[in-house]
Motif scaffolding. Structure first.
Motif, PDB file in Angstrom:
ATOM      1  N   VAL A 113       1.202  -0.690   4.790  1.00 62.01           N
ATOM      2  CA  VAL A 113       1.514  -0.241   3.592  1.00 62.01           C
ATOM      3  C   VAL A 113       1.271   1.289   3.396  1.00 62.01           C
ATOM      4  O   VAL A 113       1.487   1.701   2.379  1.00 62.01           O
ATOM      5  N   THR A 175      -4.689  -1.199  -0.281  1.00 66.18           N
ATOM      6  CA  THR A 175      -3.686  -2.342   0.422  1.00 66.18           C
ATOM      7  C   THR A 175      -3.239  -3.049  -1.032  1.00 66.18           C
ATOM      8  O   THR A 175      -1.814  -3.198  -1.050  1.00 66.18           O
ATOM      9  N   ARG A 176      -4.034  -3.396  -1.924  1.00 70.36           N
ATOM     10  CA  ARG A 176      -3.509  -4.035  -2.971  1.00 70.36           C
ATOM     11  C   ARG A 176      -2.541  -3.217  -3.702  1.00 70.36           C
ATOM     12  O   ARG A 176      -1.358  -3.665  -4.387  1.00 70.36           O
ATOM     13  N   ARG A 179       0.844  -3.125  -2.251  1.00 72.76           N
ATOM     14  CA  ARG A 179       1.475  -4.303  -2.544  1.00 72.76           C
ATOM     15  C   ARG A 179       1.980  -4.565  -3.772  1.00 72.76           C
ATOM     16  O   ARG A 179       3.269  -4.965  -4.061  1.00 72.76           O
ATOM     17  N   GLN A 182       5.230  -2.148  -4.048  1.00 71.19           N
ATOM     18  CA  GLN A 182       6.264  -2.940  -3.345  1.00 71.19           C
ATOM     19  C   GLN A 182       6.923  -3.946  -4.104  1.00 71.19           C
ATOM     20  O   GLN A 182       8.211  -4.179  -4.326  1.00 71.19           O
ATOM     21  N   ARG A 183       5.900  -4.838  -5.048  1.00 69.30           N
ATOM     22  CA  ARG A 183       6.600  -5.704  -5.865  1.00 69.30           C
ATOM     23  C   ARG A 183       7.438  -5.221  -7.088  1.00 69.30           C
ATOM     24  O   ARG A 183       8.344  -5.587  -7.256  1.00 69.30           O
TER      25      ARG A 183
END
Length: 199
Positions: A113, A175-176, A179, A182-183
């Motif tokens: 990430v 990290t969250r 992510r 990315q979504r």
């Protein structure tokens, strides 16, 4: 922490009621934003904000400026109150979907990430259509994910501050957030491609 915050806290702890009003004037909007972004209903927001301020007043003697700024500490109380409210009400299914498997996330390689140039390029481009898709994508996320994005990009909190507010590790927060970006990126790209196919 601002020196003035230290003075206000000392005055509140001495029993000066007007000092707490000053603290609320300075940081109340941050508390309200945290609650409102997660809860939504104005009457619930007002009630929860009052509850958060009462809790803060009662617990001010426990505040430790070496762990967080006063604003961050208040936001943590607000975040916890909003999460408790969501768990106790109709949005509980939404919240449960948003609770993450922290162990699985901790096993992710940071390189997964760390560098996302294609994601950055799409999310940083600010044309009206893309901004509209960005807003749609964010609105589809669970309230706790929306809050992470808001704390980072609207409130400009550091990873450590967000970690303190949400009671997660900084690497988990990073990290969250990656992510989530990315979504959102995939949502925008998929919708743009779908729009082109219909044209």
């Amino acid at each position: 922490m601002e020196d003035n915050d230290k003075e206000i806290i000392a005055a509140v702890l001495r029993g000066e009621r007007t000092a707490f009003r000053t603290l609320v004037q300075r940081h109340g909007l941050s508390v309200q934003r945290v609650v409102a972004r997660m809860v939504g209903k104005p009457e619930d927001v007002e009630e929860l904000v009052q509850d958060v301020l009462v809790r803060a007043y009662q617990a001010l003697h426990t505040f430790d400026s070496s762990r967080a700024s006063l604003r961050t500490w208040l936001c943590r109380i607000a975040y916890n109150a909003a999460v408790s409210h969501l768990r106790a009400n109709a949005k509980s299914a939404d919240l449960l979907r948003a609770e993450y498997n922290e162990e699985a996330l901790s096993r992710l390689d940071a390189s997964d990430v760390a560098s996302q140039p294609e994601v950055d390029a799409v999310l940083d481009e600010a044309d009206a259509d893309r901004l509209s898709l960005l807003r749609e994508a964010i609105e589809l996320l669970p309230a706790t994910d929306q809050q992470l994005l808001q704390l980072r990009y609207t409130d400009e909190m550091t990873m450590n501050e967000i970690a303190y507010v949400t009671d997660h590790r900084p690497d988990y927060v990073a990290t969250r957030l990656a992510r989530l970006r990315q979504r959102i990126y995939h949502y925008i790209i998929d919708n743009e491609q779908h729009g082109k196919q219909q044209s």
